[in-house]
Design a protein around this motif. Structure first.
Motif, PDB file in Angstrom:
ATOM      1  N   ASP A  76       0.891  -1.004   0.390  1.00 38.66           N
ATOM      2  CA  ASP A  76      -0.226   0.282   0.134  1.00 38.66           C
ATOM      3  C   ASP A  76       0.906   1.149   0.108  1.00 38.66           C
ATOM      4  OD1 ASP A  76      -2.765  -0.757   0.249  1.00 38.66           O
ATOM      5  OD2 ASP A  76      -2.651  -1.517   1.973  1.00 38.66           O
ATOM      6  N   ARG A 120       1.816   1.925  -3.680  1.00 38.30           N
ATOM      7  CA  ARG A 120       1.580   2.299  -4.739  1.00 38.30           C
ATOM      8  C   ARG A 120       1.214   4.121  -5.320  1.00 38.30           C
ATOM      9  NH1 ARG A 120      -2.481  -1.504  -5.627  1.00 38.30           N
ATOM     10  NH2 ARG A 120      -2.489  -3.288  -4.214  1.00 38.30           N
ATOM     11  N   SER A 173      -0.552   7.438  -6.078  1.00 39.23           N
ATOM     12  CA  SER A 173      -2.258   7.667  -5.274  1.00 39.23           C
ATOM     13  C   SER A 173      -2.217   8.964  -6.424  1.00 39.23           C
ATOM     14  CB  SER A 173      -1.745   9.063  -4.206  1.00 39.23           C
ATOM     15  OG  SER A 173      -0.972  10.359  -5.008  1.00 39.23           O
ATOM     16  N   ASP A 174      -4.302   8.553  -6.248  1.00 41.96           N
ATOM     17  CA  ASP A 174      -4.869   9.168  -7.331  1.00 41.96           C
ATOM     18  C   ASP A 174      -4.356  10.885  -8.078  1.00 41.96           C
ATOM     19  OD1 ASP A 174      -6.274   7.259  -7.647  1.00 41.96           O
ATOM     20  OD2 ASP A 174      -7.731   8.019  -6.295  1.00 41.96           O
ATOM     21  N   ALA A 175      -3.350  11.349  -7.303  1.00 44.30           N
ATOM     22  CA  ALA A 175      -2.757  12.636  -7.651  1.00 44.30           C
ATOM     23  C   ALA A 175      -1.540  12.610  -8.103  1.00 44.30           C
ATOM     24  CB  ALA A 175      -2.774  13.842  -6.534  1.00 44.30           C
ATOM     25  N   SER A 176      -1.121  11.372  -7.531  1.00 41.72           N
ATOM     26  CA  SER A 176       0.342  11.175  -8.341  1.00 41.72           C
ATOM     27  C   SER A 176       0.189  11.262  -9.891  1.00 41.72           C
ATOM     28  CB  SER A 176       1.016  10.594  -7.840  1.00 41.72           C
ATOM     29  OG  SER A 176       2.005   9.863  -8.274  1.00 41.72           O
ATOM     30  N   LEU A 177      -0.824   9.570 -10.024  1.00 42.91           N
ATOM     31  CA  LEU A 177      -0.989   9.343 -11.125  1.00 42.91           C
ATOM     32  C   LEU A 177      -1.280  10.157 -11.967  1.00 42.91           C
ATOM     33  CD1 LEU A 177      -2.796   5.879 -10.236  1.00 42.91           C
ATOM     34  CD2 LEU A 177      -0.614   6.589 -11.519  1.00 42.91           C
ATOM     35  N   LEU A 178      -2.266  11.588 -11.820  1.00 39.58           N
ATOM     36  CA  LEU A 178      -3.561  12.639 -12.581  1.00 39.58           C
ATOM     37  C   LEU A 178      -2.083  13.688 -13.064  1.00 39.58           C
ATOM     38  CD1 LEU A 178      -5.700  14.003 -13.538  1.00 39.58           C
ATOM     39  CD2 LEU A 178      -5.487  15.041 -11.434  1.00 39.58           C
ATOM     40  N   ARG A 179      -0.920  13.768 -11.981  1.00 42.97           N
ATOM     41  CA  ARG A 179       0.286  14.262 -12.303  1.00 42.97           C
ATOM     42  C   ARG A 179       1.262  14.146 -13.637  1.00 42.97           C
ATOM     43  NH1 ARG A 179      -2.336  17.866 -11.351  1.00 42.97           N
ATOM     44  NH2 ARG A 179      -2.576  18.455  -8.727  1.00 42.97           N
ATOM     45  N   ARG A 180       0.867  12.686 -13.659  1.00 41.59           N
ATOM     46  CA  ARG A 180       2.076  12.062 -14.623  1.00 41.59           C
ATOM     47  C   ARG A 180       0.972  12.121 -15.701  1.00 41.59           C
ATOM     48  NH1 ARG A 180       3.232   6.127 -12.374  1.00 41.59           N
ATOM     49  NH2 ARG A 180       5.505   6.380 -11.649  1.00 41.59           N
TER      50      ARG A 180
END
Length: 147
Positions: A82, A85, A87-94
């Motif tokens: 966990d 993994r 985060s949604d914010a990190s994936l959004l930035r990528r």
């Protein structure tokens, strides 16, 4: 009459309960971080507690069941702990960075295509006979360089 030392017994029981909970939580975190299979049996063995005690702790029971279910849904790949993994914010930035890079590359490609078309047009113009009907102009051996 003997002194009432029941408060000492209660305090010791509380300390023992707190230590047991800490061991169970630490074992669960360790097992999740290393990717060890998480079951009530393995957590109980790792933490040095009984399975029945784990089943009677609603928060620990829910966490064990959640982690166990997550691992079942990813059978072939080694599950990611966990904490590791994204985060949604990190994936959004990528995603935003990749989208911006694509825009830059599209702009660069468009500019390069325009420069190539211009250079080819100039070369074609140089190969045409001049207006007096004479022979074509001498071809240039110059190489088209970057713009």
């Amino acid at each position: 009459m003997p002194a009432d030392n029941s408060h000492l017994i209660v305090a010791a029981a509380r300390r023992r309960a707190t230590a047991t909970r800490r061991r169970a939580v630490a074992a669960l975190r360790r097992m999740d971080a290393t990717g060890t299979a998480i079951t009530f049996e393995t957590v109980a063995r790792e933490a040095g507690v009984s399975r029945s005690w784990l089943y009677n702790q609603p928060d620990l029971r829910a966490e064990i069941e959640r982690l166990r279910a997550r691992r079942r849904s990813i059978p072939a790949a080694r599950p990611v702990p966990d904490r590791q993994r994204a985060s949604d914010a990190s994936l959004l930035r990528r995603l935003e960075a990749a989208t911006e890079r694509n825009r830059q590359l599209e702009t660069e490609n468009r500019e390069l295509r325009d420069a190539l078309a211009l250079a080819l047009g100039e070369r074609r113009t140089a190969d045409l006979p001049d207006r007096r009907g004479d022979t074509p102009k001498k071809k240039s051996s110059a190489v088209i360089g970057p713009c």
